[in-house]
Design an enzyme around this catalytic site. Structure first.
Site, PDB file in Angstrom:
ATOM      1  NE  ARG A  29       2.742  -9.214   4.380  1.00  0.00           N
ATOM      2  CZ  ARG A  29       1.214  -9.431   4.740  1.00  0.00           C
ATOM      3  NH1 ARG A  29       0.089 -10.271   5.158  1.00  0.00           N
ATOM      4  NH2 ARG A  29       0.204  -8.715   4.225  1.00  0.00           N
ATOM      5  CE  LYS A  51     -10.078  -8.456   8.279  1.00  0.00           C
ATOM      6  NZ  LYS A  51      -8.854  -9.128   8.024  1.00  0.00           N
ATOM      7  CD  GLN A  77      -0.634  -8.751  -0.076  1.00  0.00           C
ATOM      8  OE1 GLN A  77      -0.398  -7.712   0.042  1.00  0.00           O
ATOM      9  NE2 GLN A  77      -1.055  -9.199   1.248  1.00  0.00           N
ATOM     10  CG  ASP A 107      -2.266  -4.808  -2.232  1.00  0.00           C
ATOM     11  OD1 ASP A 107      -3.631  -4.392  -2.285  1.00  0.00           O
ATOM     12  OD2 ASP A 107      -1.127  -4.556  -1.408  1.00  0.00           O
ATOM     13  CG  HIS A 124      -3.234   0.052  -2.331  1.00  0.00           C
ATOM     14  ND1 HIS A 124      -2.929  -0.656  -3.074  1.00  0.00           N
ATOM     15  CD2 HIS A 124      -4.243  -0.127  -1.335  1.00  0.00           C
ATOM     16  CE1 HIS A 124      -2.663  -1.200  -1.715  1.00  0.00           C
ATOM     17  NE2 HIS A 124      -2.928  -1.258  -1.097  1.00  0.00           N
ATOM     18  CB  CYS A 147      -1.004   0.625   0.820  1.00  0.00           C
ATOM     19  SG  CYS A 147      -1.328  -1.096   3.041  1.00  0.00           S
ATOM     20  CG  HIS A 155      -5.922  -0.798   1.952  1.00  0.00           C
ATOM     21  ND1 HIS A 155      -4.780  -0.893   1.862  1.00  0.00           N
ATOM     22  CD2 HIS A 155      -6.324   0.141   2.255  1.00  0.00           C
ATOM     23  CE1 HIS A 155      -3.964   0.310   2.761  1.00  0.00           C
ATOM     24  NE2 HIS A 155      -5.288   0.846   2.959  1.00  0.00           N
TER      25      HIS A 155
END
Length: 662
Positions: free
Chosen positions: A379, A482, A397, A399, A401, A350, A528
RNA sequence: GCCGAUGUAGCUCAGGGGCAGAGCAGGCGAUUUGUAAUCGUCAGGUCGGGGGUUCAAUUCCCUCCAUCGGCACCA
């Protein structure tokens, strides 16, 4: 003696004498029911069979082969487990032992810090069988707090529970200690347990159980408190039900993605790389490529822009975002460069996307601005947490935004949720419910008003999907609440898949702005969202959902062509060439081995279509089709017809065998 | 990270203080096959790593690593 009326579940009534119990009722209805009866529900509440019934109550007799019946017998079996352990380890302390899905567990602390080993399970189990044979009754007793504390004075966990409720410190235990009454069950003079019940009348009613494993578990689920020894078991109403459950466990094991990943040569975890770091082999790589290509195409159609960002960054970026503050433990330690500058592997994408937004001045005309990336993050998962592809240390991901105005966010979220569910359905998942995760108690930034607005908005959006909505209080990220999409797979397990998070915080932390029609700077809000979550984990879920039989459009090898004899190989290659020109992933296996052996291998490799071609096919331009999951092969199908069928199936993401239920 | 278990050939597994085993997979050769296993032959190992006990350790002990089942954690 006065007579009372009892209402049965079908609405009919029965007369009993005052003081009579559900067992008396069952006997009145029939000898067989009385023999089966384990407990009762009285006005919807589970109680002991022996408890006197109140007048006018609606009463149902609980029998073993029902959800409440199994719950009661599992819970009672847990008591038998505790008694067996206290017999074998005098002085053992027992903590809690509830019924759970398919079974039960009980937590213990053994004298002298002793621990259970796997071998102990057998000894405990035979002790349990002895207790069952002893036909011990479950007898309920009730006490005041002070009496209860005295009765359990040698059981510190029970004392903690009772005094916790008395002092109002642990209201969650109030059901075990209701009002000011402490309830306990005696099996024998030597064993009693604090418990709200109900229980089966006697241990003789139990017996179809199996102890499964030992595990460590923290008292009260708290890492900082002592670790207890937990024993898990499963228990059922009959030998057959127990056997069926054990068989089902074996079936689930067969579709374990780690096993299929090995068997189908999809991916591996080389020890040279370290825990939680996967490599994708060509076949697994193909599945992944197909998933990613399809996702990209859908995102293009939905108006996303594609961006790319690096894997490492200066510490400052994650200081600004707040991730270092909250999640430093979960990040790989920093690399320190010569000038003292610290660089981190990124655990999230992000902040990078925020920087792209900030790369130049933005106008309201650009919003909503949707940035997408297959972003690989790292991670540092704790060693005990890594698990196959579902919990790894390096993951990618899908991912994105979305930067938009507050006015836009509601509609943007609604269309986003539709987009998410559509995409998941295209992958063959279609049984969903939603979860709304709200502000965490401690790990949170931002004002109450912002959280309230974000939570209210998400709740409204979730309501538009027409799906069941479950609340997850305190489960949000530190920067916002979320919605997560939960999917049930083919064997009924649920997985948290897509998440949609609403975030007012990062745009503030990064001082992000756009120029609005009023010619002033305004703060955008950020959404997100990840649909697969992690590509690796989503693939694992699909592999297990399909038991390795991925739909043809995703299969690494879609068709294998086998000539009956090597004189048919030329035709086999011609068939393969035609399919290849259609974009089909097809392989020819030359006739060096008997046909049966080659078919068997292709079946084990779960190839969706095996084409067998022989003399007749060469003559007539046909193929023999042996489809995965079909009972009988088809002979003499025109190649042109097969090509059309296959292309239709691929383009519609069909899975005929799943439809056949194989 | 914590508790328990496991680690033997590419895979699945047997063995148990005294020369390291099988099936499948793999290489080579023969076989020409109509819908789930053709035959023969060859090769393959620091018995997870390190340390200790012993005349001798893959086997027993310690330790580390990895994996599995849980717990805790999961942006």
């Amino acid at each position: 003696m006065s007579v009372i009326e009892i209402i049965l579940p079908d609405g009919s009534t029965r007369s009993l004498e005052e003081g009579q119990s559900a067992l008396d009722l069952a006997e009145q209805i029939g000898a067989r029911l009385a023999k089966d009866a384990l407990a009762a529900t009285v006005n919807g509440e589970l109680t002991d069979l022996s408890k006197p019934l109140p007048a006018g109550a609606t009463v149902a007799i609980v029998t073993p082969a029902s959800a409440p019946g199994r719950e009661v017998l599992r819970h009672s079996t847990a008591h038998v487990l505790a008694q067996a352990v206290t017999r074998l380890w005098p002085g053992a302390h027992y903590a809690i032992g509830p019924a759970i899905t398919d079974g039960f567990y009980y937590d213990f602390s053994l004298p002298g810090g002793a621990r259970f080993s796997d071998d102990d399970l057998e000894r405990i189990e035979s002790e349990m069988r002895a207790i069952v044979t002893e036909n011990q009754p479950f007898v309920r007793e009730e006490y005041s707090y002070e009496e209860g504390l005295k009765v359990f004075s040698d059981q510190p966990f029970k004392v903690e529970i009772i005094s916790g409720v008395r002092d109002g410190a642990s209201p969650e235990d109030a059901s075990e200690v209701s009002g000011s009454v402490v309830s306990a069950y005696y099996n024998s003079p030597t064993f009693k347990d604090l418990c709200r019940g109900p229980h089966v009348p006697s241990t003789a009613r139990l017996g179809h159980f199996k102890l499964m494993r030992v595990a460590g578990a923290y008292w009260r689920g708290d890492e900082k408190r002592p670790q207890l020894q937990r024993i898990y078991g499963t228990a059922w109403e009959s030998k057959e039900a127990l056997a069926a459950h054990l068989t089902q466990l074996e079936e689930a094991e067969k579709r374990d993605h780690r096993r299929l990943g090995q068997e189908l040569d999809l991916f591996s975890f080389p020890t040279e790389l370290g825990p939680g770091l996967s490599v994708f082999h060509p076949r697994g790589g193909t599945i992944r490529r197909v998933m990613e290509e399809y996702s990209r195409a859908r995102h293009v159609a939905a108006g996303y822009e594609f961006v790319n960002t690096p894997h490492i960054t200066k510490a400052e970026l994650f200081e600004t975002s707040g991730h270092l503050h909250w999640y430093a433990d979960g990040m790989y330690p920093p690399m320190e460069l010569d000038d003292g500058q610290q660089y981190y592997l990124k655990p999230m994408n992000c902040p990078f996307h925020v920087l792209i937004f900030k790369a130049r001045q933005r106008s309201y005309r650009e919003l909503p601005l949707r940035m997408f990336e297959f972003g690989t993050v790292y991670r540092y998962e704790k060693s005990g947490a890594v698990h196959g592809l579902t919990r790894v240390r390096g993951l990618t991901q899908d991912d994105a935004h979305i930067f938009c105005t507050r006015e836009q966010m509601h509609d943007e979220l609604v269309s986003l949720l539709t987009f998410v569910l559509d995409l998941l359905r295209d992958f063959g998942l279609n049984d969903f419910y939603l979860e709304l995760s709200t502000r965490p108690a401690e790990k949170a930034v931002g004002s109450d008003e912002e959280w309230r607005e974000a939570e209210t908005t998400l709740a409204a959006v979730a309501g538009t999907a027409g799906l069941e909505l479950v609340m997850d209080h305190g489960g949000g990220a530190f920067y916002g609440p979320k919605i997560s999409v939960q999917a049930r797979d083919a064997i009924g397990r649920t997985h948290q898949l897509s998440t949609i998070q609403l975030d007012f915080q990062l745009p503030q932390r990064f001082e992000t702005s756009y120029i609005a029609p009023d010619n002033a700077r305004h703060r955008p809000i950020m959404i997100h969202r990840a649909l697969f979550g992690s590509v690796e984990r989503f693939m694992a879920i699909l592999i297990e959902h399909y038991a390795g039989n991925l739909p043809t459009w995703m299969s690494p090898e879609q068709v294998r062509v086998l000539g009956v004899r090597d004189s048919h190989d030329d035709y086999a290659y011609a068939v393969a060439g035609a399919l290849k020109s259609d974009g089909v992933r097809v392989v020819v296996e030359a006739a060096n081995e008997p046909l049966g052996a080659r078919i068997r291998r292709a079946k084990l490799e779960k190839v969706p279509y095996i084409l067998v071609v022989g003399d007749d096919d060469v003559t007539n331009a046909t193929v023999g089709i042996n489809a995965r999951g079909a009972n009988d092969p088809e002979r003499g199908v025109l190649l042109t017809d097969f090509r059309q069928r296959l292309l239709d199936e691929i383009s519609t993401h069909g899975s005929p065998e799943l439809a056949r239920g194989t």
